[in-house]
Scaffold this active site. Structure first.
Site, PDB file in Angstrom:
ATOM      1  N   ASP A 153      -3.480   2.553  16.655  1.00  0.00           N
ATOM      2  CA  ASP A 153      -4.692   2.072  17.034  1.00  0.00           C
ATOM      3  C   ASP A 153      -4.866   2.091  18.675  1.00  0.00           C
ATOM      4  OD1 ASP A 153      -6.134   1.712  14.724  1.00  0.00           O
ATOM      5  OD2 ASP A 153      -4.925  -0.204  14.317  1.00  0.00           O
ATOM      6  N   PHE A 167      -7.654   4.522   3.562  1.00  0.00           N
ATOM      7  CA  PHE A 167      -6.601   3.402   2.997  1.00  0.00           C
ATOM      8  C   PHE A 167      -7.040   2.084   3.710  1.00  0.00           C
ATOM      9  CE2 PHE A 167      -3.375   4.501  -0.123  1.00  0.00           C
ATOM     10  CZ  PHE A 167      -3.777   5.616  -0.488  1.00  0.00           C
ATOM     11  N   ASN A 206       5.086   2.947  13.863  1.00  0.00           N
ATOM     12  CA  ASN A 206       5.291   1.904  12.922  1.00  0.00           C
ATOM     13  C   ASN A 206       5.956   2.197  11.782  1.00  0.00           C
ATOM     14  OD1 ASN A 206       3.490   3.550  10.754  1.00  0.00           O
ATOM     15  ND2 ASN A 206       2.072   3.471  12.607  1.00  0.00           N
TER      16      ASN A 206
HETATM   17  O1  PMT Z   1       3.915   5.931   4.418  1.00  0.00           O
HETATM   18  P1  PMT Z   1       4.565   4.794   3.472  1.00  0.00           P
HETATM   19  O2  PMT Z   1       5.679   4.202   3.963  1.00  0.00           O
HETATM   20  O3  PMT Z   1       4.492   5.285   2.014  1.00  0.00           O
HETATM   21  O4  PMT Z   1       3.190   3.566   3.530  1.00  0.00           O
HETATM   22  C1  PMT Z   1       2.123   3.689   2.885  1.00  0.00           C
HETATM   23  C2  PMT Z   1       0.848   3.128   3.642  1.00  0.00           C
HETATM   24  C3  PMT Z   1       1.103   1.563   3.758  1.00  0.00           C
HETATM   25  C4  PMT Z   1       1.029   3.526   5.119  1.00  0.00           C
HETATM   26  C5  PMT Z   1      -0.280   3.663   3.156  1.00  0.00           C
HETATM   27  O5  PMT Z   1      -0.510   3.197   1.847  1.00  0.00           O
HETATM   28  C6  PMT Z   1      -1.608   3.022   4.039  1.00  0.00           C
HETATM   29  O6  PMT Z   1      -2.059   1.671   3.872  1.00  0.00           O
HETATM   30  N1  PMT Z   1      -1.965   3.821   5.073  1.00  0.00           N
HETATM   31  C7  PMT Z   1      -3.099   3.470   5.702  1.00  0.00           C
HETATM   32  C8  PMT Z   1      -2.339   2.509   7.056  1.00  0.00           C
HETATM   33  C9  PMT Z   1      -3.706   2.006   8.176  1.00  0.00           C
HETATM   34  O7  PMT Z   1      -3.555   2.848   9.326  1.00  0.00           O
HETATM   35  O8  PMT Z   1      -4.510   1.415   7.705  1.00  0.00           O
HETATM   36  P2  PMT Z   1      -5.702   0.638   8.621  1.00  0.00           P
HETATM   37  O9  PMT Z   1      -6.330  -0.267   7.693  1.00  0.00           O
HETATM   38  O10 PMT Z   1      -5.242   0.473   9.989  1.00  0.00           O
HETATM   39  O11 PMT Z   1      -6.631   2.074   8.818  1.00  0.00           O
HETATM   40  C10 PMT Z   1      -7.754   2.120   7.803  1.00  0.00           C
HETATM   41  C11 PMT Z   1      -7.983   3.616   7.692  1.00  0.00           C
HETATM   42  O12 PMT Z   1      -8.499   4.151   8.866  1.00  0.00           O
HETATM   43  C12 PMT Z   1      -6.740   4.361   7.236  1.00  0.00           C
HETATM   44  O13 PMT Z   1      -6.962   5.375   6.303  1.00  0.00           O
HETATM   45  C13 PMT Z   1      -6.371   4.979   8.479  1.00  0.00           C
HETATM   46  O14 PMT Z   1      -5.719   6.389   8.140  1.00  0.00           O
HETATM   47  C14 PMT Z   1      -7.736   5.373   9.098  1.00  0.00           C
HETATM   48  N2  PMT Z   1      -7.357   5.255  10.634  1.00  0.00           N
HETATM   49  C15 PMT Z   1      -6.925   4.471  11.289  1.00  0.00           C
HETATM   50  C16 PMT Z   1      -6.741   4.223  12.591  1.00  0.00           C
HETATM   51  C17 PMT Z   1      -7.158   5.371  13.420  1.00  0.00           C
HETATM   52  N3  PMT Z   1      -7.049   5.503  14.697  1.00  0.00           N
HETATM   53  N4  PMT Z   1      -7.738   6.586  12.713  1.00  0.00           N
HETATM   54  C18 PMT Z   1      -7.946   6.301  11.247  1.00  0.00           C
HETATM   55  O15 PMT Z   1      -8.473   7.387  10.839  1.00  0.00           O
END
Ligand code: PMT
Length: 408
Positions: A285, A329, A216
């Site tokens: 994911d 996040f 991504n």
């Molecule tokens: O890296 P940059 O270019 O600076 O960009 C920053 C960012 C946009 C990546 C960052 O600010 C951000 O939003 N990171 C979280 C991205 C994400 O995966 O969001 P999500 O809404 O899909 O996931 C929610 C949370 O679960 C996140 O903290 C993620 O790390 C976590 N997660 C997600 C999937 C997974 N399989 N395991 C996880 O722990």
């Protein structure tokens, strides 16, 4: 609130030789209006841009320029100025001044005072964009930051050379906000001392065959900024990072991983030794259900990939979190706060930092971000668009507050 933070505080303003020195007059005047006791130290070059008399009138105090001036009464000027200051602000700070401080050169009153002070030092660079981006200046800045000096990023706009670019001194009010923040005592170099923070950053790569993978747009900038801000706050930092082009902030333990399942293993292994986990990584994911050990040949037929779920790292940590603080996040493209709150509940988090990743000027890859912090009790704090490092510092302050809240 800023007025309170400055009231009765002894602030030393260092002015170096740049055209932005005229803005420092306004800065000194406003600080004094807010009740600060302001002393000004000027370099020789600064005196060519603004007369010391101007600062004398605006600060209501004598202005010091000369390391060897007769002090009138017995008092070693650089030591007494350095001791009296509760905060030193150098605005504008030229590349020359930053270079001298980074190299330990103290050949005038200002550099001598800065070397002798134990107060926090805020450096506000202002210069031509090419000079600001020069690797020598950037290396000096980095060195000083690693030693605990605070920097403000320059503003973008018309520069003295006539070009539009980065390098303008920020407006006096913005400098005062930063001064107030540093003086408020909430952000101290040690607010996270004794804590271990694990920060994840960057994307993951899920391989299809030896040459292809699913990934991504994450650059890692947000996560690396968080690791840096945590270090600045005195924490021990473990940075678990997916593939990025960034240099890890010096001082943290770096664990490099590729796949979501590797990140899951790396985080889980270290979880027991952590007080807080901040997941800024954009973890895939889904991963290909099968890895082809040889390169998949292209043919005329369509190719379908079957994908299976990767482990949700935060969700699994949420089940065994104990008294650790978990920060996630939320990368959203709509209903940002509602979706973030759902993630907080689903993953048993203490804080979720929501960002709108549909925007081009923030979120993925950008140097800036704009976030809303959502807490368990439903509180929301919106942080306006700012460099990721500033956002990261703000998040660290909230993490420190969560720790303080637990200690009563
Ligand atoms: O890296 P940059 O270019 O600076 O960009 C920053 C960012 C946009 C990546 C960052 O600010 C951000 O939003 N990171 C979280 C991205 C994400 O995966 O969001 P999500 O809404 O899909 O996931 C929610 C949370 O679960 C996140 O903290 C993620 O790390 C976590 N997660 C997600 C999937 C997974 N399989 N395991 C996880 O722990």
């Amino acid at each position: 609130m800023e007025g309170d933070a400055l009231k009765g505080k002894s602030i030393l303003v260092g002015v170096t030789g740049g055209i932005a020195a005229y803005k420092s007059c306004e800065l000194v005047s406003r600080m004094r209006q807010r009740g600060a006791e302001v002393r000004v130290v000027m370099t020789e070059a600064a005196c060519r841009f603004v007369a010391p008399l101007t600062f004398r009138v605006l600060s209501g105090n004598p202005v010091s320029c000369d390391l060897f001036a007769d002090p009138g009464q017995w008092d070693v000027a650089h030591v007494s100025l350095a001791d009296a200051a509760q905060l030193v602000v150098i605005a504008p700070a030229t590349a020359n001044c930053v270079g001298k401080l980074a190299s330990g050169i103290a050949d005038d009153l200002l550099t001598t005072v800065v070397m002798a002070t134990r107060a926090p030092v805020l450096i506000v660079p202002a210069m031509n964009e090419a000079m600001y981006n020069n690797p020598v200046f950037q290396a000096n800045k980095k060195r000083l930051e690693s030693l605990g000096y605070h920097f403000m990023d320059p503003a973008v706009g018309r520069l003295a050379c006539g070009k539009i670019g980065t390098g303008r001194m920020p407006e006096p009010e913005d400098i005062i906000s930063e001064v107030a923040r540093l003086l408020s005592g909430q952000e101290t170099p040690s607010m996270l001392a004794g804590r271990t923070l694990l920060v994840t950053a960057g994307p993951t790569r899920e391989p299809i065959d030896p040459v292809r993978f699913i990934t991504n747009r994450s650059s890692g900038k947000m996560g690396y900024a968080l690791a840096e801000a945590a270090l600045e706050s005195g924490a021990r930092v473990i940075l678990v990072t997916g593939p990025t082009c960034l240099e890890a902030p010096p001082g943290c333990e770096v664990v490099r991983v590729e796949r979501a399942r590797d990140m899951h293993a790396a985080v889980t292994q270290r979880f027991n030794s952590c007080d807080c986990v901040v997941m800024a990584a954009a973890v895939a994911d889904y991963e290909p259900a099968q890895f082809s050990p040889s390169k998949i040949k292209k043919g005329s037929h369509e190719l379908s990939l079957r994908l299976t779920r990767t482990p949700d790292i935060l969700e699994s940590l949420g089940k065994v979190k104990g008294n650790r603080i978990l920060v996630g996040f939320a990368a959203e493209t709509g209903d940002v706060v509602a979706n973030a709150m759902q993630k907080l509940k689903d993953k048993n988090l203490d804080l979720v930092v929501a960002n709108d990743v549909a925007r081009q000027d923030t979120g993925f890859e950008s140097d800036d971000n704009e976030v809303i912090m959502v807490f368990r009790d439903g509180r929301e704090i919106a942080v306006p668009k700012a460099p990721k490092k500033e956002i990261a510092r703000r998040i660290m302050l909230e993490i420190a507050r969560l720790f303080w809240g637990r200690e009563g």
